[in-house]
Design a protein around this motif. Structure first.
Motif, PDB file in Angstrom:
ATOM      1  N   ASP A   1      -6.826 -42.772 -18.939  1.00 16.81           N
ATOM      2  CA  ASP A   1      -5.783 -43.739 -18.599  1.00 16.81           C
ATOM      3  C   ASP A   1      -6.187 -45.148 -19.051  1.00 16.81           C
ATOM      4  O   ASP A   1      -5.402 -45.866 -19.676  1.00 16.81           O
ATOM      5  CB  ASP A   1      -5.542 -43.706 -17.092  1.00 16.81           C
ATOM      6  CG  ASP A   1      -4.389 -44.586 -16.670  1.00 16.81           C
ATOM      7  OD1 ASP A   1      -3.405 -44.671 -17.425  1.00 16.81           O
ATOM      8  OD2 ASP A   1      -4.477 -45.189 -15.588  1.00 16.81           O
TER       9      ASP A   1
ATOM     10  N   SER B   1      -6.333 -45.456 -22.981  1.00 19.01           N
ATOM     11  CA  SER B   1      -5.004 -45.487 -23.591  1.00 19.01           C
ATOM     12  C   SER B   1      -4.353 -46.852 -23.407  1.00 19.01           C
ATOM     13  O   SER B   1      -3.685 -47.355 -24.306  1.00 19.01           O
ATOM     14  CB  SER B   1      -4.111 -44.380 -23.026  1.00 19.01           C
ATOM     15  OG  SER B   1      -3.830 -44.610 -21.667  1.00 19.01           O
ATOM     16  N   SER B   2      -4.591 -47.492 -22.258  1.00 19.72           N
ATOM     17  CA  SER B   2      -4.020 -48.825 -22.046  1.00 19.72           C
ATOM     18  C   SER B   2      -4.726 -49.875 -22.899  1.00 19.72           C
ATOM     19  O   SER B   2      -4.090 -50.802 -23.400  1.00 19.72           O
ATOM     20  CB  SER B   2      -4.079 -49.204 -20.567  1.00 19.72           C
ATOM     21  OG  SER B   2      -5.409 -49.395 -20.151  1.00 19.72           O
TER      22      SER B   2
ATOM     23  N   LYS C   1       0.081 -44.073 -26.042  1.00 23.29           N
ATOM     24  CA  LYS C   1       0.529 -43.277 -24.899  1.00 23.29           C
ATOM     25  C   LYS C   1      -0.622 -42.406 -24.406  1.00 23.29           C
ATOM     26  O   LYS C   1      -1.524 -42.050 -25.168  1.00 23.29           O
ATOM     27  CB  LYS C   1       1.706 -42.402 -25.309  1.00 23.29           C
ATOM     28  CG  LYS C   1       2.915 -43.221 -25.695  1.00 23.29           C
ATOM     29  CD  LYS C   1       4.029 -42.328 -26.157  1.00 23.29           C
ATOM     30  CE  LYS C   1       5.208 -43.202 -26.564  1.00 23.29           C
ATOM     31  NZ  LYS C   1       6.279 -42.415 -27.162  1.00 23.29           N
ATOM     32  N   LYS C   2      -0.573 -42.045 -23.131  1.00 28.16           N
ATOM     33  CA  LYS C   2      -1.651 -41.234 -22.544  1.00 28.16           C
ATOM     34  C   LYS C   2      -1.806 -39.892 -23.252  1.00 28.16           C
ATOM     35  O   LYS C   2      -2.917 -39.382 -23.366  1.00 28.16           O
ATOM     36  CB  LYS C   2      -1.378 -40.986 -21.059  1.00 28.16           C
ATOM     37  CG  LYS C   2      -1.547 -42.193 -20.195  1.00 28.16           C
ATOM     38  CD  LYS C   2      -1.286 -41.822 -18.751  1.00 28.16           C
ATOM     39  CE  LYS C   2      -1.118 -43.063 -17.913  1.00 28.16           C
ATOM     40  NZ  LYS C   2      -0.782 -42.731 -16.531  1.00 28.16           N
ATOM     41  N   ARG C   3      -0.717 -39.336 -23.738  1.00 23.82           N
ATOM     42  CA  ARG C   3      -0.803 -38.024 -24.388  1.00 23.82           C
ATOM     43  C   ARG C   3      -1.506 -38.074 -25.743  1.00 23.82           C
ATOM     44  O   ARG C   3      -1.859 -37.045 -26.299  1.00 23.82           O
ATOM     45  CB  ARG C   3       0.574 -37.401 -24.517  1.00 23.82           C
ATOM     46  CG  ARG C   3       1.472 -38.100 -25.507  1.00 23.82           C
ATOM     47  CD  ARG C   3       2.751 -37.295 -25.720  1.00 23.82           C
ATOM     48  NE  ARG C   3       3.562 -37.942 -26.710  1.00 23.82           N
ATOM     49  CZ  ARG C   3       4.747 -38.479 -26.465  1.00 23.82           C
ATOM     50  NH1 ARG C   3       5.232 -38.452 -25.251  1.00 23.82           N
ATOM     51  NH2 ARG C   3       5.435 -39.033 -27.439  1.00 23.82           N
ATOM     52  N   GLN C   4      -1.698 -39.283 -26.296  1.00 16.12           N
ATOM     53  CA  GLN C   4      -2.381 -39.431 -27.580  1.00 16.12           C
ATOM     54  C   GLN C   4      -3.897 -39.506 -27.414  1.00 16.12           C
ATOM     55  O   GLN C   4      -4.621 -39.523 -28.405  1.00 16.12           O
ATOM     56  CB  GLN C   4      -1.892 -40.685 -28.293  1.00 16.12           C
ATOM     57  CG  GLN C   4      -0.472 -40.596 -28.794  1.00 16.12           C
ATOM     58  CD  GLN C   4      -0.035 -41.894 -29.436  1.00 16.12           C
ATOM     59  OE1 GLN C   4       0.496 -42.765 -28.762  1.00 16.12           O
ATOM     60  NE2 GLN C   4      -0.279 -42.029 -30.713  1.00 16.12           N
TER      61      GLN C   4
END
Length: 127
Positions: free
Chosen positions: A80, A83-84, A89-92
């Motif tokens: 998390d 990704s930020s 995106k979190k799925r990447q």
């Protein structure tokens, strides 16, 4: 048909071809994975008060995580947070290796090596 000639094999050239231009701009802990992914070696430090990136060197990116290292909480918090930071995106973002270790390999899909490096460098120099 005549048999193939048996003789001395031609000597191979010992000249080394010029290596592809390797960029010294990026640390060794970050590698490009074709077609459009980046692998980042992470040294996770769970149980911190705040999530932050502590260092960026050739061995690994040091990341403090504000979650305990139990039941995968620190891994989820790491994904998390990264990704930020990187701005995807979190799925990447996924773990390639090290789900039960402090040394992990993070896979970021759909970004360039330069974009990941710039994002991590920005966080280190502007906390």
């Amino acid at each position: 048909m005549a048999p193939a000639k048996k003789g001395k094999a031609k000597a191979k050239s010992t000249e080394v071809p010029p290596a592809a231009p390797s960029s010294n701009k990026f640390p060794a802990c970050m590698r490009f994975i074709p077609p459009s992914s980046v692998a980042v070696t992470i040294h996770a430090k769970p149980g911190s008060k705040v999530a932050t990136i502590t260092d960026l060197d050739d061995e690994a990116v040091g990341v403090q995580i504000d979650a305990p290292a139990k039941d995968g909480e620190a891994n989820a918090a790491l994904l998390d947070y990264m990704s930020s930071v990187i701005g995807v995106k979190k799925r990447q973002v996924s773990l390639g290796a090290g789900s039960k270790s402090r040394d992990k390999v993070l896979i970021v899909e759909g970004v360039s090596l330069e974009a990941v490096y710039d994002a991590l460098n920005r966080v280190i120099h502007n906390p």
